[in-house]
Design a protein around this motif. Structure first.
Motif, PDB file in Angstrom:
ATOM      1  N   UNK A  35       0.816  -1.218   0.000  1.00  0.00           N
ATOM      2  CA  UNK A  35       0.000   0.000   0.000  1.00  0.00           C
ATOM      3  C   UNK A  35       0.847   1.263   0.000  1.00  0.00           C
ATOM      4  N   UNK A  36       2.086   1.179   0.503  1.00  0.00           N
ATOM      5  CA  UNK A  36       2.960   2.352   0.571  1.00  0.00           C
ATOM      6  C   UNK A  36       3.629   2.681  -0.756  1.00  0.00           C
ATOM      7  N   UNK A  37       3.441   1.828  -1.764  1.00  0.00           N
ATOM      8  CA  UNK A  37       4.053   2.065  -3.077  1.00  0.00           C
ATOM      9  C   UNK A  37       3.206   3.073  -3.857  1.00  0.00           C
ATOM     10  N   UNK A  38       3.816   4.151  -4.368  1.00  0.00           N
ATOM     11  CA  UNK A  38       3.033   5.162  -5.094  1.00  0.00           C
ATOM     12  C   UNK A  38       2.524   4.617  -6.427  1.00  0.00           C
ATOM     13  N   UNK A  39       1.338   5.014  -6.798  1.00  0.00           N
ATOM     14  CA  UNK A  39       0.780   4.609  -8.095  1.00  0.00           C
ATOM     15  C   UNK A  39       1.508   5.354  -9.203  1.00  0.00           C
ATOM     16  N   UNK A  40       1.714   4.685 -10.322  1.00  0.00           N
ATOM     17  CA  UNK A  40       2.375   5.317 -11.453  1.00  0.00           C
ATOM     18  C   UNK A  40       2.569   4.344 -12.588  1.00  0.00           C
ATOM     19  N   UNK A  41       2.904   4.881 -13.754  1.00  0.00           N
ATOM     20  CA  UNK A  41       3.032   4.053 -14.956  1.00  0.00           C
ATOM     21  C   UNK A  41       4.479   3.752 -15.339  1.00  0.00           C
ATOM     22  N   UNK A  42       5.412   4.658 -15.004  1.00  0.00           N
ATOM     23  CA  UNK A  42       6.784   4.509 -15.468  1.00  0.00           C
ATOM     24  C   UNK A  42       7.737   5.163 -14.470  1.00  0.00           C
ATOM     25  N   UNK A  43       9.036   5.139 -14.787  1.00  0.00           N
ATOM     26  CA  UNK A  43      10.046   5.723 -13.911  1.00  0.00           C
ATOM     27  C   UNK A  43       9.821   7.213 -13.674  1.00  0.00           C
ATOM     28  N   UNK A  44       9.055   7.847 -14.544  1.00  0.00           N
ATOM     29  CA  UNK A  44       8.753   9.263 -14.354  1.00  0.00           C
ATOM     30  C   UNK A  44       7.901   9.494 -13.107  1.00  0.00           C
ATOM     31  N   UNK A  45       7.241   8.441 -12.635  1.00  0.00           N
ATOM     32  CA  UNK A  45       6.358   8.561 -11.469  1.00  0.00           C
ATOM     33  C   UNK A  45       7.006   8.060 -10.177  1.00  0.00           C
ATOM     34  N   UNK A  46       8.291   7.694 -10.245  1.00  0.00           N
ATOM     35  CA  UNK A  46       8.993   7.280  -9.032  1.00  0.00           C
ATOM     36  C   UNK A  46       9.178   8.468  -8.099  1.00  0.00           C
ATOM     37  N   UNK A  47       9.315   8.196  -6.818  1.00  0.00           N
ATOM     38  CA  UNK A  47       9.376   9.261  -5.809  1.00  0.00           C
ATOM     39  C   UNK A  47      10.762   9.300  -5.179  1.00  0.00           C
ATOM     40  N   UNK A  48      11.376  10.478  -5.196  1.00  0.00           N
ATOM     41  CA  UNK A  48      12.676  10.641  -4.555  1.00  0.00           C
ATOM     42  C   UNK A  48      12.501  10.673  -3.043  1.00  0.00           C
ATOM     43  N   UNK A  49      13.197   9.764  -2.352  1.00  0.00           N
ATOM     44  CA  UNK A  49      13.084   9.647  -0.904  1.00  0.00           C
ATOM     45  C   UNK A  49      14.159  10.464  -0.200  1.00  0.00           C
ATOM     46  N   UNK A  50      15.377  10.457  -0.731  1.00  0.00           N
ATOM     47  CA  UNK A  50      16.490  11.152  -0.105  1.00  0.00           C
ATOM     48  C   UNK A  50      17.610  11.355  -1.111  1.00  0.00           C
ATOM     49  N   UNK A  51      18.491  12.275  -0.822  1.00  0.00           N
ATOM     50  CA  UNK A  51      19.735  12.428  -1.571  1.00  0.00           C
ATOM     51  C   UNK A  51      20.878  12.434  -0.570  1.00  0.00           C
ATOM     52  N   UNK A  52      22.053  12.067  -1.034  1.00  0.00           N
ATOM     53  CA  UNK A  52      23.237  12.088  -0.185  1.00  0.00           C
ATOM     54  C   UNK A  52      24.410  12.601  -0.997  1.00  0.00           C
TER      55      UNK A  52
END
Length: 442
Positions: free
Chosen positions: A110-127
């Motif tokens: 359920x915690x996975x965001x809905x989307x069709x492709x890599x364009x809909x992936x969600x950035x969680x953090x940067x380092x």
């Protein structure tokens, strides 16, 4: 593989979750009909068997009393024939249901965001901060060829496209990275190192979800165990696409103790056909038919899998942090996850010569999906029945992509490449890669 009972009881939910990841849900429309057909056949079969048993007893009594048994015998024969028909119908419906379930991907959490492709992936953090250069940074293929440590042309002569030769300090850098990663994961993170076979049978590939759906992505050996679609064998051979396959199958058809997580790491070559990727990433080492990888695999109790997924991802991230390579963590959307995954984090490393982030690790929680296919179980404390474990895996890391990230992030204006400090003990004290000629400095 999804659980038949769960699908039966939650068909609308399954259709909704699989639809969210863009999967073909048409087979689910057949599920209810096939399931009803199977259950009807089984129910009637039980009734017919009961009737046969009653007639058999009646037959025995009549015969013992010396009475005519012809009519009863005829009825018994008819019921025997009907029994065989119903057994066949039930077996065929069950096989069709299993085929249907084997073709369905895992349900996303359920915690996975809905989307069709890599364009809909969600950035969680940067380092880390991308390095600033006072010159135009070059891509790794230009750096490596100029230094004489990478040779794509000669590799193509030997093996065809999507291969590379490493020379001298470049070959040593690859080896240094693998040893550093293994030492970090076994020494600091508590993984047990495994050296598995590099060839596996089709049953192993079925267990982790590559077969039967993704056969074209694999290299099959032309040996006596020729693969026939849909027929899983023990004596055919495939080159492994990742160490995930042999390591996960270590416990196939076993009941194991996961009171504490079982954590393995393995350094192996990986072989992929890259079917469908022609014309994509044709330059350099991004998409090769053969590459090396350090893989992390965990077997855990279901209630621990989310926390262990986070831990495995942090273990992979620690390699990038130790090497000083800027990266970002992406939570993959429903439409970009792999077939077997319930949730996936991708780690993407910054490559300045290409001015983009490139995937360097995928860390996935498969929940019980692979364990059900491979029949890997554990017995909860106090329980009478065993249950399926949860499996997880991720790259810790892809060695070739880490190598190219070092070339691009540590390049210098004079064309040399500085070696990250943590790798110096693994390179014989060398701190800089200078121009080589057939592996020798010039």
């Amino acid at each position: 593989m999804l659980d038949l009972s769960f699908v039966r009881a939650n068909l609308p939910l399954v259709a909704e979750r699989l639809g969210a990841r863009g999967a073909e849900t048409a087979p689910l429309h057949r599920f209810a009909a096939l399931d009803a057909e199977r259950r009807t056949a089984i129910t009637e079969l039980e009734t017919v068997k009961a009737q046969r048993n009653a007639l058999s007893q009646q037959f025995a009594v009549l015969k013992r009393e010396g009475k005519d048994v012809a009519a009863v015998g005829e009825q018994t024969g008819a019921l025997k024939q009907r029994t065989e028909q119903l057994e066949t119908a039930a077996a065929q419906a069950d096989a069709a249901l299993q085929d249907l379930l084997q073709g369905l991907p895992n349900m996303p959490q359920a915690s996975v965001p809905a989307g069709r492709s890599e364009q809909d992936n969600v950035q969680v953090k940067t380092w880390g901060e991308p390095a600033q250069f006072n010159f135009t940074p070059r891509p790794h293929w230009e750096i490596g060829e100029a230094l004489g440590i990478l040779d794509f042309a000669r590799a193509a002569k030997i093996s065809g496209s999507r291969f590379v030769l490493h020379f001298g300090a470049g070959a040593r850098l690859e080896r240094a990275l693998a040893n550093f990663m293994l030492d970090l994961h076994t020494g600091r993170h508590g993984y047990t190192e495994v050296l598995p076979p590099y060839m596996v049978n089709s049953r192993s590939l079925f267990g982790t979800g590559q077969l039967p759906k993704f056969a074209e992505d694999l290299f099959h050996c032309d040996d006596k165990g020729a693969y026939v679609a849909g027929e899983l064998q023990d004596n055919d051979h495939w080159m492994i696409p990742t160490a995930e396959v042999p390591v996960t199958n270590i416990f196939r058809d076993e009941t194991i103790d996961v009171t504490e997580p079982i954590s393995f790491c393995a350094y192996t070559p990986c072989f992929r056909s890259e079917a469908g990727s022609y014309g994509k990433d044709v330059r350099g080492m991004i998409r090769q038919h053969q590459f090396q990888k350090v893989e992390l695999v965990k077997f855990v109790r279901p209630e621990n899998s989310d926390a262990q997924h986070e831990q495995l991802t942090r273990d992979a991230e620690s390699v990038l942090e130790a090497l000083g390579l800027p990266y970002r963590r992406m939570l993959l959307c429903t439409g970009d996850m792999g077939f077997s995954a319930a949730k996936t984090f991708d780690l993407e490393v910054w490559v300045p010569g290409q001015q983009t982030y490139r995937e360097i690790s995928s860390c996935s929680n498969f929940e019980s999906f692979q364990a059900r296919r491979a029949n890997i179980r554990y017995r909860p404390a106090g329980a009478k029945k065993s249950e399926f474990v949860h499996t997880l895996n991720g790259s810790g890391l892809a060695v070739g992509r880490t190598y190219l990230a070092i070339l691009e992030n540590y390049q210098q204006a004079d064309g040399t490449v500085r070696i990250p400090d943590v790798l110096v003990p693994y390179t014989g004290g060398e701190t800089i890669i200078t121009r080589q000629k057939m592996g020798r400095p010039v």
